[in-house]
Design an enzyme around this catalytic site. Sequence first.
Site, PDB file in Angstrom:
ATOM      1  N   HIS A 155      46.505  26.271  35.688  1.00  0.00           N
ATOM      2  CA  HIS A 155      46.339  27.647  35.008  1.00  0.00           C
ATOM      3  C   HIS A 155      47.686  28.161  35.305  1.00  0.00           C
ATOM      4  O   HIS A 155      48.641  27.870  35.799  1.00  0.00           O
ATOM      5  CB  HIS A 155      45.399  28.138  36.232  1.00  0.00           C
ATOM      6  CG  HIS A 155      44.010  27.755  35.963  1.00  0.00           C
ATOM      7  ND1 HIS A 155      43.367  26.795  36.109  1.00  0.00           N
ATOM      8  CD2 HIS A 155      43.024  28.702  35.107  1.00  0.00           C
ATOM      9  CE1 HIS A 155      42.145  26.677  35.799  1.00  0.00           C
ATOM     10  NE2 HIS A 155      41.858  27.719  34.984  1.00  0.00           N
ATOM     11  N   LYS A 159      47.120  32.832  39.301  1.00  0.00           N
ATOM     12  CA  LYS A 159      45.731  32.441  39.895  1.00  0.00           C
ATOM     13  C   LYS A 159      45.659  32.107  41.367  1.00  0.00           C
ATOM     14  O   LYS A 159      46.572  31.550  41.584  1.00  0.00           O
ATOM     15  CB  LYS A 159      45.268  31.162  38.798  1.00  0.00           C
ATOM     16  CG  LYS A 159      43.827  30.737  39.299  1.00  0.00           C
ATOM     17  CD  LYS A 159      43.013  29.773  38.398  1.00  0.00           C
ATOM     18  CE  LYS A 159      41.804  29.442  38.865  1.00  0.00           C
ATOM     19  NZ  LYS A 159      40.777  30.640  39.036  1.00  0.00           N
TER      20      LYS A 159
HETATM   21  P1  NAD Z   1      42.976  40.150  37.765  1.00  0.00           P
HETATM   22  O1  NAD Z   1      43.459  40.210  38.860  1.00  0.00           O
HETATM   23  O2  NAD Z   1      43.847  40.370  36.494  1.00  0.00           O
HETATM   24  O3  NAD Z   1      41.705  41.094  37.790  1.00  0.00           O
HETATM   25  C1  NAD Z   1      40.945  41.343  38.694  1.00  0.00           C
HETATM   26  C2  NAD Z   1      40.727  43.022  38.824  1.00  0.00           C
HETATM   27  O4  NAD Z   1      39.821  43.469  39.550  1.00  0.00           O
HETATM   28  C3  NAD Z   1      42.296  43.711  39.006  1.00  0.00           C
HETATM   29  O5  NAD Z   1      42.285  44.579  38.177  1.00  0.00           O
HETATM   30  C4  NAD Z   1      41.528  44.466  40.415  1.00  0.00           C
HETATM   31  O6  NAD Z   1      42.271  45.873  40.380  1.00  0.00           O
HETATM   32  C5  NAD Z   1      40.201  44.522  40.030  1.00  0.00           C
HETATM   33  N1  NAD Z   1      39.605  44.961  41.126  1.00  0.00           N
HETATM   34  C6  NAD Z   1      39.523  44.616  42.337  1.00  0.00           C
HETATM   35  N2  NAD Z   1      38.623  44.940  43.243  1.00  0.00           N
HETATM   36  C7  NAD Z   1      37.878  46.041  42.759  1.00  0.00           C
HETATM   37  C8  NAD Z   1      36.891  47.069  42.887  1.00  0.00           C
HETATM   38  N3  NAD Z   1      36.412  46.910  44.227  1.00  0.00           N
HETATM   39  N4  NAD Z   1      36.479  47.443  41.783  1.00  0.00           N
HETATM   40  C9  NAD Z   1      36.967  47.296  40.519  1.00  0.00           C
HETATM   41  N5  NAD Z   1      37.865  46.588  40.342  1.00  0.00           N
HETATM   42  C10 NAD Z   1      38.372  45.906  41.412  1.00  0.00           C
HETATM   43  O7  NAD Z   1      42.324  38.793  37.678  1.00  0.00           O
HETATM   44  P2  NAD Z   1      41.499  37.991  36.511  1.00  0.00           P
HETATM   45  O8  NAD Z   1      42.460  36.871  35.880  1.00  0.00           O
HETATM   46  O9  NAD Z   1      41.024  39.055  35.653  1.00  0.00           O
HETATM   47  O10 NAD Z   1      40.506  37.298  37.173  1.00  0.00           O
HETATM   48  C11 NAD Z   1      39.226  37.992  37.897  1.00  0.00           C
HETATM   49  C12 NAD Z   1      38.289  36.980  38.665  1.00  0.00           C
HETATM   50  O11 NAD Z   1      37.884  36.119  37.669  1.00  0.00           O
HETATM   51  C13 NAD Z   1      39.339  35.904  39.430  1.00  0.00           C
HETATM   52  O12 NAD Z   1      38.363  35.647  40.442  1.00  0.00           O
HETATM   53  C14 NAD Z   1      39.424  34.707  38.357  1.00  0.00           C
HETATM   54  O13 NAD Z   1      39.348  33.305  39.104  1.00  0.00           O
HETATM   55  C15 NAD Z   1      37.999  34.587  37.664  1.00  0.00           C
HETATM   56  N6  NAD Z   1      37.911  34.085  36.328  1.00  0.00           N
HETATM   57  C16 NAD Z   1      36.795  33.664  35.973  1.00  0.00           C
HETATM   58  C17 NAD Z   1      36.696  33.222  34.575  1.00  0.00           C
HETATM   59  C18 NAD Z   1      35.253  32.683  34.228  1.00  0.00           C
HETATM   60  O14 NAD Z   1      34.946  32.248  33.010  1.00  0.00           O
HETATM   61  N7  NAD Z   1      34.232  32.821  35.242  1.00  0.00           N
HETATM   62  C19 NAD Z   1      37.789  33.110  33.734  1.00  0.00           C
HETATM   63  C20 NAD Z   1      38.954  33.619  34.342  1.00  0.00           C
HETATM   64  C21 NAD Z   1      38.965  34.178  35.444  1.00  0.00           C
END
Ligand code: NAD
Length: 267
Positions: A155, A159
Site C-alpha cells: 500500500h 497507510k
Molecule cells: P485519510 O486519513 O485520508 O482519511 C480519513 C479522514 O477521516 C481524514 O480526513 C480525517 O480528518 C477524517 N476524520 C477523522 N476523524 C473524524 C471524525 N471524527 N469525523 C469526521 N472525519 C474524521 O484515510 P483514508 O485513506 O481515506 O482511509 C480511511 C480509512 O478507510 C482507513 O482506516 C483506511 O484503512 C480505510 N480504507 C478502507 C478501504 C475499504 O475498502 N474498506 C479502502 C481504503 C481505505
Amino acid sequence: MKVKVAILGCSGRMGRNLIQAAHEHENIDLVGGSVRASSSFVGFDLGELAGIGAIGLTASTELNQLTSADVFIDFTSIEATLENIAWCKKHNKALVIGTTGFSAEQISLIKTASDLMPIVLAPNTSVGVNLMFKLLEVTAKAIGDYTDIEIFEAHHRFKKDAPSGTAVKMGQVIADTLGRDLNKCAVYGREGITGERDKETIGFATVRAGDIVGEHTAFFADLGERIEITHKASSRMTFALGAMRAAFWLSEADNGFYDMQDVLGLK
Ligand code: NAD
C-alpha cells in the site's frame, strides 16, 4: 427508491472518492457528511463539501445535524468510528464501516452493537477483492495442504495499519477453511525461512511505498509448483463504488452483522 446517505470522513482520501461515487449512483441521495474540524482540505473543493451539507465535527454528538440520512458510510479512524457506532445505534441508523485496523476486542464490540442496528463491516469494499476471498476458500479447500501459504500486501506510504485489513481477512478465510486458528498460526514480517518450517503457519509480508492504492497476493506453494491469487486496485473509486453498493443493500437489511459477501450474495 433512493437511499439517503451521509459520509463520515468526507475530506479524506476515501471520502473524496465516496462523494463522487455517491453522485454517480442513481439510487443514492447524498444528504450530508462530516469532516474533522482540524482538516486542512488541501486540494479539496470546499464548495462541494458545502453543497452536500458537510459539517465541521469534533465530537459524535454533532452528528445530530445529519439525522435525515438513513445509512451512514464511515471511512475515518478507529477512534472516530467507535464513537460513530454509538451515535448510529442510539439514532437507529444503518452503518457501513470501511475503516480498518480494529482489534479482535473492538470487532466483538461492533458485533454486539449490531444486535440493535444493521452494520456492514467491510475492510475492503471492492467487488474484485470479495470475489478473491471466495477464490481463496475454494483454493484452500482443494490444496490447503501445500507446504507454504503466504500472504503479501502493498500500500501507499500513508497507510496506518499493517498488515492491511484485507490481508488479515485473506488469512482468516484460509485459516477458517483449513480449521486453523489465525491467532495461533499467523506469522508476521517473515523474511525468509531456513530449515524445517511449521506446516500450520500462514505468513504475512507487507510493503509501504509511494502511492500504491492496494495490492494483495496469496501464495499456495509447494516444491514443483505454486498458485498465486492476486488482486490489484488501481483507483480508490473501486472501493467507493463498492461502499455505495453496501449502503444501498444495507438500507433494506434487518439489524445484524454483515460483510461484503452478504452484500454481493457470495455466501
Ligand atoms: P485519510 O486519513 O485520508 O482519511 C480519513 C479522514 O477521516 C481524514 O480526513 C480525517 O480528518 C477524517 N476524520 C477523522 N476523524 C473524524 C471524525 N471524527 N469525523 C469526521 N472525519 C474524521 O484515510 P483514508 O485513506 O481515506 O482511509 C480511511 C480509512 O478507510 C482507513 O482506516 C483506511 O484503512 C480505510 N480504507 C478502507 C478501504 C475499504 O475498502 N474498506 C479502502 C481504503 C481505505
